[in-house]
Design an enzyme around this catalytic site. Structure first.
Site, PDB file in Angstrom:
ATOM      1  N   ASP A 296      18.081   3.179  23.591  1.00  0.00           N
ATOM      2  CA  ASP A 296      16.830   3.517  22.893  1.00  0.00           C
ATOM      3  C   ASP A 296      16.697   5.027  22.669  1.00  0.00           C
ATOM      4  O   ASP A 296      15.621   5.607  22.853  1.00  0.00           O
ATOM      5  CB  ASP A 296      15.616   3.000  23.674  1.00  0.00           C
ATOM      6  CG  ASP A 296      15.651   1.496  23.888  1.00  0.00           C
ATOM      7  OD1 ASP A 296      16.293   0.804  23.085  1.00  0.00           O
ATOM      8  OD2 ASP A 296      15.049   1.010  24.861  1.00  0.00           O
TER       9      ASP A 296
ATOM     10  N   ASP B  18      20.685  -0.312  20.999  1.00  0.00           N
ATOM     11  CA  ASP B  18      19.488  -0.190  20.149  1.00  0.00           C
ATOM     12  C   ASP B  18      19.072   1.279  20.011  1.00  0.00           C
ATOM     13  O   ASP B  18      17.893   1.616  20.137  1.00  0.00           O
ATOM     14  CB  ASP B  18      18.323  -0.997  20.738  1.00  0.00           C
ATOM     15  CG  ASP B  18      18.670  -2.449  20.996  1.00  0.00           C
ATOM     16  OD1 ASP B  18      19.531  -2.989  20.286  1.00  0.00           O
ATOM     17  OD2 ASP B  18      18.081  -3.058  21.911  1.00  0.00           O
TER      18      ASP B  18
END
Length: 339
Positions: free
Chosen positions: A158, A179
């Site tokens: 992230d 991600d």
């Protein structure tokens, strides 16, 4: 100590680049920008970046340039919602590093959080050094009309929480594994380098659009993708997740299937995953998932300019005058409202 001529050149270089690349701030923008200098050696107005941000008054109406001297700034930084019109600029992203080590909640772990509108960052490295094993955001962007030029954004999971608002990333290097570009903003990434640390099937993007009425999504235009082993282009965090790669080089790091539905096959009919004129060894569509498509020329047009984020109204030069910080901080004259 640098020779005086070098120091003068550095100041001229910083201001010149500010004029060229800084995002404008609409009809309320000031015609005169306040210059605040951050220098760890004590030769600037402040030693810490957060202190310089804190010096900007609430409900600020004036363009403020915070010029940061090279150094490693171990700070957890927030640009609050009530302090718009701030630009933070280094002169070389490899030399001006903002770093922290935190993990956990994606809204609490960021090294650098932008909550204000009309913010610009240039030539900075923003990193979270936590590493493997937890969510560890380097940069959270939750303001509107926010731009990053020539920045390096580094973490593992992230990395970039591209949360909400309209954002523009130009010539940035973004690195991570899981991600590492996520959120639900409307963002254009132009000529950026995405480097995946994934050693399996982790995704580069996790876009969170959860309604067809939301005008959000990530567009990567003229970018480059590299990595250490293998990765996916994206997975569907939201049921209407929208990601477009156009004119992008894809190395063989990209797995043939390209995309993932995050274990929910119902998302296959609602996500919008598209590719257009992409190239490189990872660009073959022969084994792409059937619910990811190639754009036609006409379909691609809305995604190929800054119009998709309304960028023509706020990505432009804005000022040619500077006011230095007074010895008593920001004076009343320096914070006057502008029509």
């Amino acid at each position: 100590m640098a020779p005086k001529s070098t120091s003068c050149y550095a100041r001229f270089f910083s201001i010149t680049l500010f004029l060229i690349f800084m995002a404008s701030h609409g009809s309320n923008a000031a015609t005169e920008a306040l210059l605040i200098k951050v220098d760890q050696s004590g030769k600037g107005d402040y030693k810490k970046i957060q202190d310089a941000i804190d010096a900007v008054p609430s409900n600020n109406k004036q363009v403020v340039l915070i010029s940061v001297k090279p150094g490693i700034y171990e700070e957890k930084i927030t640009v609050p919602t009530d302090k718009p019109f701030i630009t933070i600029s280094g002169s070389n992203p490899n030399a001006t590093v903002i770093t922290w080590n935190d993990s956990g909640n994606i809204f609490e772990s960021p090294t650098f959080s932008v909550l204000a509108s009309d913010f610009v960052a240039r030539y900075l490295t923003i990193q979270n050094t936590y590493g493997v094993g937890a969510k560890a955001v380097a940069l959270r962007v939750s303001g509107d009309r926010v731009a990053f030029f020539g920045c390096r954004i580094l973490s593992y999971q992230d990395t970039l929480l591209d949360d909400t608002g309209r954002h523009y990333y130009s010539n940035c290097y973004i690195e991570g594994a899981v991600d590492f570009i996520c959120g639900n903003a409307a963002s254009l990434f132009e000529k950026c380098h995405l480097h995946s640390l994934s050693k399996g099937d982790a995704s580069i993007t996790a876009q969170h659009r959860d309604s067809p009425s939301q005008n959000t999504g990530f567009t990567f235009l003229g970018c480059k993708i590299t990595g250490v082993k293998t990765a996916l282009l994206g997975r569907a965090w939201g049921p209407y997740s929208r990601v477009i790669f156009a004119f992008t080089y894809m190395s063989n790091v990209i797995l043939p299937q390209g995309w993932d539905d995050w274990g929910d096959s119902s998302k296959q009919s609602s996500v919008f995953y598209r590719e257009y004129k992409y190239y490189g060894p990872g660009a073959s569509t022969k084994r792409r998932v059937e619910w990811a498509k190639e754009l036609t020329i006409e379909e691609a047009k809305p995604f190929l300019t800054k119009n998709m984020i309304g960028g023509k109204s706020w990505i432009t030069s804005t000022t040619n005058r500077f006011t230095k910080l007074s010895s008593n901080g920001i004076s009343r004259n320096n914070t006057r409202h502008h029509a």
